[in-house]
Design an enzyme around this catalytic site. Structure first.
Site: not given
Ligand code: GLA
Length: 395
Positions: A33, A35, A132, A134-135, A180, A229
Site C-alpha cells: 500500500h 505504490d 495476492g 499478481s495473477s 505488480d 482497495y
Molecule cells: C495490489 C495492487 C498493487 C499494490 C498492492 C498493495 O497488488 O495491484 O498496485 O497497491 O495491492 O501493495
C-alpha cells in the site's frame, strides 16, 4: 504452462497457435500500500507464470479469448456501424469477467498506437488466482508480450507496465498502483527489485544465497474489485489533499507523530503506515545488500504489524500464519527470519524469509498448525526470484 495454453487454443480454434509469451507473478517482500502514493516497495518476480498463445483470428470480425483455468471464455464482436477498434467490443464483455483483463490490454495496446492484429488468444497459468501473487498482472503482461510478438513491436518496459495498469483501471475497474505490472515486466533472476514510484524506477537487489522465500496461501479470497482497495486508495488521496502535499512521499518520518492533529483519525493511520513502511523498505533493501537477513526479517514482521494494526488490511488467517512462523523461537533457532502478509491483503498470501535448512520444518509446522487453528488447509510454495516476461517460441 505453454502446453496447457496451446491445448486450450487448439480446442477453441481447431488450429495451432503461432505466437507465445509468458509473464511471472510476483511476491512483495516488503512495502505494501505504498505504490499508489509515490512510495517504495521491494517485490520480486517469482517462478509462477501465466502463458498466453495466439494466432490470426479464424473468423473475420470475431476474436476469441479462452483460458485453461479461468472459466468460460469470451468473444469480441463488433456491431454494425462501429469503427472496429478493440475497445468497442471489450466494453460489452460482462463486468467482472476475467477476459476483460486480457482483452483490455489488447485494447490499450491498440489505443497506445501498437497495431494489434486481430488474434484468438488462449491463456493458462500457475499463479494461484486472486491470492495476492499478481495473477492479474501476470495475465495482463503475458497478453501485452503476446501483442509485441504478434505485432513485431517492442514497447519500452515502463510503457508496457503502464499500458497493463491502464487496462486494469479502465476495463477491470481496479485503480491499482504500478508495482505488480512493473515487477512482471522487469523481474530479474536471483534479484528482488527496489521500486521507487515517485520516479517509476526499479533497481535490482541480489537475493542472498542463505535465504529461501516461502509463500503460503491462506485460501481466503476477497477480490480487489469489491471496493475495499479502491476506498483505501481514495482515503490516501484525501489525506494527501488535506496535508497539502504533492504525494505522501513528501511526509517525513519526524512529522508522523503529530499527524493526528492535522488529519481525522482514519486518515492519520493510513499516513502513518505509508510513511513508516517506506522507511522500512529502504532499510530492508540495505539489509539485503549487506546480507543481513535477520534484520530484513525483523522489518517484515514490523510491516505485518503495521498492515494489521494501523492500516487494517490483514485478517485472522493471515495473522495466524505469521504468528505460527514467527512466535516463540528466535530466528537463529527456528531459521525463520520473518514473515508478513503480502499484497493488498483481506486474505491471500503471506511471505516468509527462511534459512534454506529450515524450509522443510517451517512448511510442516505451518501446514499442521494452520489446519488446527483455522480449520482449513493452506498451500505453501517455495518461490525463486525469476526473470520478467518474455516471448516464447512455439516449436
Ligand atoms: C495490489 C495492487 C498493487 C499494490 C498492492 C498493495 O497488488 O495491484 O498496485 O497497491 O495491492 O501493495
Amino acid at each position: 504452462m505453454l502446453e496447457r495454453a496451446r491445448r486450450a487454443y487448439r480446442e477453441a480454434c481447431g488450429t495451432e497457435p503461432v505466437w507465445g509469451a509468458v509473464a511471472p507473478g510476483r511476491v512483495n517482500l516488503i512495502g505494501d500500500h505504498t505504490d499508489y502514493t509515490g512510495g517504495l516497495a521491494l517485490p520480486m518476480a517469482v517462478d509462477l507464470w501465466c502463458a498466453a498463445v495466439g494466432g490470426p483470428a479464424r473468423e473475420a470480425g470475431r476474436v476469441r479469448i479462452v483460458s485453461a483455468d479461468r472459466g468460460e471464455g469470451a468473444v469480441l464482436e463488433w456491431a454494425e456501424g462501429e469503427s472496429g477498434v478493440l475497445g468497442e467490443a471489450v466494453g460489452r464483455l460482462p463486468r467482472g469477467h476475467w477476459a476483460r483483463y486480457a482483452a483490455g490490454v489488447m485494447a490499450e495496446c491498440e489505443a497506445a498506437g501498437a497495431g494489434v492484429p486481430r488474434m484468438d488468444v488462449a491463456v493458462a497459468g500457475s499463479v494461484p488466482i486472486g491470492s495476492g501473487l499478481s495473477s492479474s498482472a501476470a495475465l495482463e503482461v503475458a497478453v501485452a508480450t503476446l501483442v509485441e510478438e504478434a505485432a513485431g513491436v517492442r514497447l519500452r518496459p515502463l510503457e508496457k507496465a503502464r499500458v497493463c495498469q491502464r487496462a486494469e483501471h479502465v476495463w477491470a475497474g481496479v485503480k491499482c498502483g504500478l508495482m505488480d505490472q512493473m515487477c512482471s515486466v522487469m523481474g530479474r533472476e536471483g534479484h528482488a527489485l527496489l521500486m521507487d514510484f515517485a520516479e517509476a524506477t526499479a533497481m535490482p537487489v541480489a537475493m542472498p544465497a542463505d535465504v529461501a522465500v516461502i509463500v503460503a496461501d491462506s485460501g481466503v479470497r476477497r477480490g480487489l474489485g469489491e471496493g475495499a482497495y479502491g476506498r483505501i486508495v481514495e482515503e490516501c488521496e484525501r489525506a494527501r489533499e488535506a496535508l497539502g502535499v504533492g504525494s505522501l512521499r513528501e511526509v517525513r518520518v519526524e512529522e508522523v507523530e503529530g499527524i493526528e492533529g492535522r488529519l481525522e483519525r482514519g486518515l492519520a493511520r493510513r499516513v502513518r503506515h505509508v510513511v513508516m513502511e517506506n522507511r522500512r523498505v529502504e532499510e530492508a533493501a540495505a539489509a539485503l545488500r549487506a546480507g543481513d537477513v535477520v534484520r530484513c526479517g525483523t522489518l517484515m514482521v514490523r510491516s505485518h504489524e503495521s498492515l494489521r494494526d494501523e492500516f487494517g488490511v490483514s485478517c485472522g488467517e493471515l495473522d495466524a500464519m505469521v504468528e505460527i512462523l514467527t512466535d516463540g523461537a528466535s530466528a537463529g533457532e527456528s531459521g525463520v527470519y520473518g514473515a508478513r502478509m503480502t499484497g493488498a491483503g483481506f486474505g491471500g498470501c503471506i511471505v516468509a524469509a527462511v534459512a534454506p535448512w529450515a524450509v522443510e520444518d517451517a512448511v510442516a509446522r505451518l501446514t499442521d498448525e494452520y489446519r488446527r487453528r483455522c480449520g482449513r488447509a493452506c498451500d505453501v510454495y517455495r518461490v525463486r526470484a525469476s526473470g520478467g516476461a518474455r516471448g516464447a517460441r512455439l516449436g
